[in-house]
Design a protein around this motif. Structure first.
Motif, mmCIF file in Angstrom:
data_model
loop_
_atom_site.group_PDB
_atom_site.id
_atom_site.type_symbol
_atom_site.label_atom_id
_atom_site.label_comp_id
_atom_site.label_asym_id
_atom_site.label_seq_id
_atom_site.Cartn_x
_atom_site.Cartn_y
_atom_site.Cartn_z
ATOM 1 N N ARG A 113 16.036 -45.305 -61.265
ATOM 2 C CA ARG A 113 15.211 -44.565 -60.308
ATOM 3 C C ARG A 113 15.940 -44.444 -58.972
ATOM 4 N N GLY A 114 16.628 -45.507 -58.558
ATOM 5 C CA GLY A 114 17.397 -45.447 -57.316
ATOM 6 C C GLY A 114 18.496 -44.409 -57.381
ATOM 7 N N GLN A 115 19.181 -44.318 -58.514
ATOM 8 C CA GLN A 115 20.227 -43.305 -58.652
ATOM 9 C C GLN A 115 19.647 -41.894 -58.569
ATOM 10 N N GLY A 116 18.449 -41.696 -59.185
ATOM 11 C CA GLY A 116 17.818 -40.384 -59.109
ATOM 12 C C GLY A 116 17.402 -40.022 -57.691
ATOM 13 N N LEU A 117 16.906 -41.010 -56.934
ATOM 14 C CA LEU A 117 16.499 -40.735 -55.559
ATOM 15 C C LEU A 117 17.698 -40.439 -54.671
ATOM 16 N N VAL A 118 18.842 -41.054 -54.955
ATOM 17 C CA VAL A 118 20.056 -40.734 -54.197
ATOM 18 C C VAL A 118 20.445 -39.275 -54.426
ATOM 19 N N SER A 119 20.354 -38.832 -55.657
ATOM 20 C CA SER A 119 20.699 -37.440 -55.942
ATOM 21 C C SER A 119 19.744 -36.472 -55.260
ATOM 22 N N LYS A 120 18.496 -36.929 -54.995
ATOM 23 C CA LYS A 120 17.526 -36.096 -54.277
ATOM 24 C C LYS A 120 17.595 -36.313 -52.769
ATOM 25 N N MET A 121 18.539 -37.144 -52.334
ATOM 26 C CA MET A 121 18.737 -37.453 -50.906
ATOM 27 C C MET A 121 17.537 -38.166 -50.288
ATOM 28 N N ASP A 122 16.761 -38.854 -51.131
ATOM 29 C CA ASP A 122 15.681 -39.719 -50.630
ATOM 30 C C ASP A 122 16.268 -41.123 -50.485
ATOM 31 N N TYR A 123 16.988 -41.350 -49.375
ATOM 32 C CA TYR A 123 17.779 -42.569 -49.243
ATOM 33 C C TYR A 123 16.907 -43.797 -48.993
ATOM 34 N N SER A 124 15.839 -43.653 -48.230
ATOM 35 C CA SER A 124 14.966 -44.807 -48.012
ATOM 36 C C SER A 124 14.288 -45.232 -49.309
ATOM 37 N N GLY A 125 13.841 -44.254 -50.115
ATOM 38 C CA GLY A 125 13.255 -44.593 -51.412
ATOM 39 C C GLY A 125 14.286 -45.224 -52.335
ATOM 40 N N ALA A 126 15.528 -44.731 -52.276
ATOM 41 C CA ALA A 126 16.578 -45.318 -53.115
ATOM 42 C C ALA A 126 16.845 -46.765 -52.720
ATOM 43 N N ILE A 127 16.831 -47.053 -51.416
ATOM 44 C CA ILE A 127 17.040 -48.439 -50.968
ATOM 45 C C ILE A 127 15.946 -49.338 -51.522
ATOM 46 N N ARG A 128 14.697 -48.854 -51.488
ATOM 47 C CA ARG A 128 13.601 -49.670 -52.030
ATOM 48 C C ARG A 128 13.780 -49.900 -53.527
ATOM 49 N N SER A 129 14.204 -48.886 -54.252
ATOM 50 C CA SER A 129 14.367 -49.042 -55.699
ATOM 51 C C SER A 129 15.494 -50.009 -56.030
ATOM 52 N N PHE A 130 16.624 -49.891 -55.340
ATOM 53 C CA PHE A 130 17.727 -50.818 -55.611
ATOM 54 C C PHE A 130 17.367 -52.249 -55.232
ATOM 55 N N ASN A 131 16.596 -52.416 -54.167
ATOM 56 C CA ASN A 131 16.173 -53.772 -53.794
ATOM 57 C C ASN A 131 15.205 -54.345 -54.824
ATOM 58 N N LYS A 132 14.339 -53.493 -55.395
ATOM 59 C CA LYS A 132 13.469 -53.962 -56.473
ATOM 60 C C LYS A 132 14.281 -54.358 -57.694
ATOM 61 N N ALA A 133 15.347 -53.592 -57.979
ATOM 62 C CA ALA A 133 16.219 -53.957 -59.095
ATOM 63 C C ALA A 133 16.886 -55.309 -58.840
ATOM 64 N N LEU A 134 17.237 -55.576 -57.584
ATOM 65 C CA LEU A 134 17.881 -56.864 -57.255
ATOM 66 C C LEU A 134 16.898 -58.012 -57.328
ATOM 67 N N LEU A 135 15.605 -57.741 -57.108
ATOM 68 C CA LEU A 135 14.617 -58.803 -57.308
ATOM 69 C C LEU A 135 14.553 -59.218 -58.764
ATOM 70 N N THR A 136 14.680 -58.222 -59.663
ATOM 71 C CA THR A 136 14.675 -58.532 -61.097
ATOM 72 C C THR A 136 15.985 -59.165 -61.534
ATOM 73 N N ASN A 137 17.098 -58.668 -61.001
ATOM 74 C CA ASN A 137 18.418 -59.150 -61.400
ATOM 75 C C ASN A 137 19.273 -59.335 -60.143
ATOM 76 N N PRO A 138 19.194 -60.504 -59.478
ATOM 77 C CA PRO A 138 19.942 -60.709 -58.218
ATOM 78 C C PRO A 138 21.451 -60.632 -58.382
ATOM 79 N N ASN A 139 21.970 -60.792 -59.601
ATOM 80 C CA ASN A 139 23.417 -60.789 -59.831
ATOM 81 C C ASN A 139 23.934 -59.434 -60.294
ATOM 82 N N SER A 140 23.186 -58.377 -60.011
ATOM 83 C CA SER A 140 23.626 -57.033 -60.393
ATOM 84 C C SER A 140 24.618 -56.532 -59.350
ATOM 85 N N ALA A 141 25.901 -56.603 -59.667
ATOM 86 C CA ALA A 141 26.934 -56.153 -58.728
ATOM 87 C C ALA A 141 26.801 -54.663 -58.417
#
Length: 276
Positions: free
Chosen positions: A55-83
């Motif tokens: 979802r974060g990658q899709g929001l980046v392509s739509k230039m919704d950068y704040s939404g993408a930041i939230r999605s990537f941070n949610k992904a890091l909550l699930t998997n903190p070791n996601s490089a």
């Protein structure tokens, strides 16, 4: 004697065995590759399989950068070791959120998880740039007027102390080079004044009079000392004042009959009696 057999007779069998052997080796290599790609134990899952990462990658392509930041941070909550998630959100913080501190944090986490990646040199350069940007933000931050005045005053004081220090150093050097010469004390002959005559002790009648007056004056002065007063401050009450002055509460109340002991007004002058 057996008849001599032609080697061409066994060539198809040998080729079939070699083909089977190559197939076996290929299967072993494929299984080894699959086992290395399959998560084991504490190994982090691939972020591409995470819905928040996609979802974060899709929001980046739509230039919704704040939404993408939230999605990537949610992904890091699930998997903190996601490089990859750390790398994606680091670039977003650096390029689109003006948050160099967060960008440095996620770049650093990416290098900790994957230190041997091909982008490590470029990422370290990005970290240095973010640190410089962070330093600029602190340097150009607005200063409170009162703080600025205090800083200006400190600068003036430092200049004054530096000037005094330079003058004192110059004086010390001058005294070392030319120590002062002390002049001898002038004698009576030098000044032309008559010599000093020591005072003679008072006559016995005068001495007796002085002693009598002293003996009558000192007890009178000690017997009538000047009265003491205490100005009421915040938090004062009779029991506290009694402890401070070594008195009893009733002694303080008797010396100040017009006060309300339960409500001492700040600024009131209380008479403090002498201790026995």
């Amino acid at each position: 004697m057996f008849a001599k057999q032609s080697p061409d007779r066994y060539r198809p069998q040998m080729q079939q065995r070699m083909a089977k052997g190559n197939l076996f080796v290929g299967l072993v290599a494929v299984l080894a590759a699959l086992s290395s790609c399959t998560p084991h134990g504490d190994q982090p899952q691939l972020p591409e399989a995470d819905a928040d990462f996609r979802r974060g990658q899709g929001l980046v392509s739509k230039m919704d950068y704040s939404g993408a930041i939230r999605s990537f941070n949610k992904a890091l909550l699930t998997n903190p070791n996601s490089a990859p998630a750390h790398l994606e959100v680091a670039y977003l913080y650096m390029d689109h959120a003006s948050n160099p501190a967060a960008a440095v944090h996620h770049f650093n986490r990416y290098l900790e998880i994957d230190p041997e990646n091909d982008q490590s040199k470029v990422i370290r350069q990005h970290m240095d740039n973010c640190k410089m940007e962070l330093a600029k933000q602190f340097l150009i931050a607005p200063v409170i007027p009162t703080v600025q005045r205090e800083l200006d005053g400190l600068k003036d004081e430092i200049k004054r102390l530096q000037t005094e220090n330079a003058e004192l150093k110059s004086e010390i050097r001058r005294f070392k080079d030319f120590p002062p010469q002390l002049e001898p004390m002038p004698t009576d002959e030098d000044t032309g004044l008559p010599p000093l005559v020591p005072l003679s002790p008072p006559s016995p009648p005068l001495q007796a009079r002085i002693e009598t007056e002293q003996s009558s004056f000192i007890p009178a002065a000690l017997g009538n000392p000047a009265p003491r007063y205490h100005e009421v401050r915040n938090g004062d009450y009779p029991a506290k004042l009694a402890r401070v002055y070594g008195l009893k509460v009733n002694e303080i109340l008797s010396a100040n009959p017009g006060i309300n002991p339960r409500n001492l007004k700040i600024g009131t002058r209380l008479r403090i009696p002498e201790t026995n």
